[in-house]
Design a protein around this motif. Structure first.
Motif, mmCIF file in Angstrom:
data_model
loop_
_atom_site.group_PDB
_atom_site.id
_atom_site.type_symbol
_atom_site.label_atom_id
_atom_site.label_comp_id
_atom_site.label_asym_id
_atom_site.label_seq_id
_atom_site.Cartn_x
_atom_site.Cartn_y
_atom_site.Cartn_z
ATOM 1 N N PRO A 40 24.068 6.903 -7.387
ATOM 2 C CA PRO A 40 24.709 6.650 -8.686
ATOM 3 C C PRO A 40 26.133 7.184 -8.733
ATOM 4 O O PRO A 40 26.397 8.325 -8.350
ATOM 5 C CB PRO A 40 23.797 7.383 -9.671
ATOM 6 N N GLY A 41 27.034 6.352 -9.193
ATOM 7 C CA GLY A 41 28.417 6.750 -9.340
ATOM 8 C C GLY A 41 29.243 6.678 -8.077
ATOM 9 O O GLY A 41 30.435 6.992 -8.093
ATOM 10 N N ALA A 90 18.902 7.884 -2.016
ATOM 11 C CA ALA A 90 19.778 6.759 -2.359
ATOM 12 C C ALA A 90 18.949 5.488 -2.428
ATOM 13 O O ALA A 90 17.790 5.464 -2.010
ATOM 14 C CB ALA A 90 20.884 6.599 -1.310
ATOM 15 N N VAL A 91 19.563 4.449 -2.935
ATOM 16 C CA VAL A 91 19.016 3.105 -2.793
ATOM 17 C C VAL A 91 19.570 2.531 -1.504
ATOM 18 O O VAL A 91 20.793 2.524 -1.297
ATOM 19 C CB VAL A 91 19.386 2.222 -3.994
ATOM 20 N N TYR A 92 18.696 2.082 -0.648
ATOM 21 C CA TYR A 92 19.087 1.532 0.646
ATOM 22 C C TYR A 92 18.999 0.010 0.592
ATOM 23 O O TYR A 92 18.012 -0.555 0.114
ATOM 24 C CB TYR A 92 18.184 2.096 1.742
ATOM 25 N N TYR A 93 20.044 -0.634 1.115
ATOM 26 C CA TYR A 93 20.144 -2.086 1.100
ATOM 27 C C TYR A 93 20.267 -2.612 2.527
ATOM 28 O O TYR A 93 21.007 -2.049 3.337
ATOM 29 C CB TYR A 93 21.382 -2.532 0.336
ATOM 30 N N GLY A 105 20.226 -7.942 0.392
ATOM 31 C CA GLY A 105 18.873 -7.883 -0.128
ATOM 32 C C GLY A 105 18.833 -6.978 -1.336
ATOM 33 O O GLY A 105 19.815 -6.315 -1.672
ATOM 34 N N GLN A 106 17.693 -6.940 -1.984
ATOM 35 C CA GLN A 106 17.542 -5.974 -3.067
ATOM 36 C C GLN A 106 17.370 -4.596 -2.437
ATOM 37 O O GLN A 106 17.058 -4.479 -1.277
ATOM 38 C CB GLN A 106 16.328 -6.337 -3.953
ATOM 39 N N GLY A 107 17.620 -3.574 -3.159
ATOM 40 C CA GLY A 107 17.551 -2.240 -2.600
ATOM 41 C C GLY A 107 16.137 -1.687 -2.607
ATOM 42 O O GLY A 107 15.252 -2.166 -3.319
ATOM 43 N N THR A 108 15.954 -0.679 -1.789
ATOM 44 C CA THR A 108 14.704 0.070 -1.803
ATOM 45 C C THR A 108 15.053 1.549 -1.935
ATOM 46 O O THR A 108 15.913 2.054 -1.220
ATOM 47 C CB THR A 108 13.858 -0.225 -0.543
ATOM 48 N N LEU A 109 14.410 2.210 -2.875
ATOM 49 C CA LEU A 109 14.780 3.583 -3.216
ATOM 50 C C LEU A 109 14.117 4.571 -2.283
ATOM 51 O O LEU A 109 12.899 4.545 -2.084
ATOM 52 C CB LEU A 109 14.381 3.888 -4.662
ATOM 53 N N VAL A 110 14.933 5.440 -1.739
ATOM 54 C CA VAL A 110 14.453 6.557 -0.928
ATOM 55 C C VAL A 110 14.766 7.843 -1.673
ATOM 56 O O VAL A 110 15.922 8.088 -2.032
ATOM 57 C CB VAL A 110 15.123 6.569 0.453
ATOM 58 N N THR A 111 13.759 8.641 -1.909
ATOM 59 C CA THR A 111 13.930 9.916 -2.590
ATOM 60 C C THR A 111 13.421 11.023 -1.684
ATOM 61 O O THR A 111 12.265 10.991 -1.247
ATOM 62 C CB THR A 111 13.161 9.953 -3.922
ATOM 63 N N VAL A 112 14.297 11.974 -1.392
ATOM 64 C CA VAL A 112 13.936 13.089 -0.523
ATOM 65 C C VAL A 112 13.900 14.350 -1.366
ATOM 66 O O VAL A 112 14.926 14.758 -1.922
ATOM 67 C CB VAL A 112 14.931 13.240 0.637
#
Length: 114
Positions: A40-41, A90-93, A105-112
């Motif tokens: 974000p941002g 982040a959101v990975y694309y 593609g649409q993103g896929t969210l990775v949260t660590v």
């Protein structure tokens, strides 16, 4: 060309994830494929690139931890991420580049988590 990413999720710091992206449509026009990420941002940033000769390039933060690969028979690319850090959240694309344009593609969210 249509791209569909998957494989994101929640993982603890130090853990691993593998992202997948399947391409469909006029995939023969694709010269190289990338993984990008965005928080974000912030602007979207390149993570890794692979071309049709399997030559790869990585962002500095990805070297030694992430690996991009592809299976052309399945029209798939992968991003294997090891030793994940909270700052990798982040959101990975996935993205593909032909001579004329870039596809997303649409993103896929990775949260660590720390």
């Amino acid at each position: 060309v249509q791209l569909q990413a998957s494989g994101g999720g929640l993982v603890e710091a130090g853990g691993s994830l593998r992202l997948s992206c399947v391409a469909s449509g006029d995939t023969d026009t694709i010269i190289y494929m990338n993984w990008y990420r965005q928080t974000p941002g912030n602007q979207r940033e390149s993570v890794a690139t692979i071309d049709t000769h399997d030559s790869t390039n990585y962002a500095e933060f990805a070297k030694g931890r992430f690996a991009i690969s592809r299976d052309p028979a399945l029209n798939m690319i992968y991003l294997t991420m090891n030793s994940l850090r909270p700052e990798d959240t982040a959101v990975y694309y996935c993205s593909g580049r032909s001579r004329d344009r870039r596809y997303w593609g649409q993103g896929t969210l990775v949260t660590v988590s720390s």
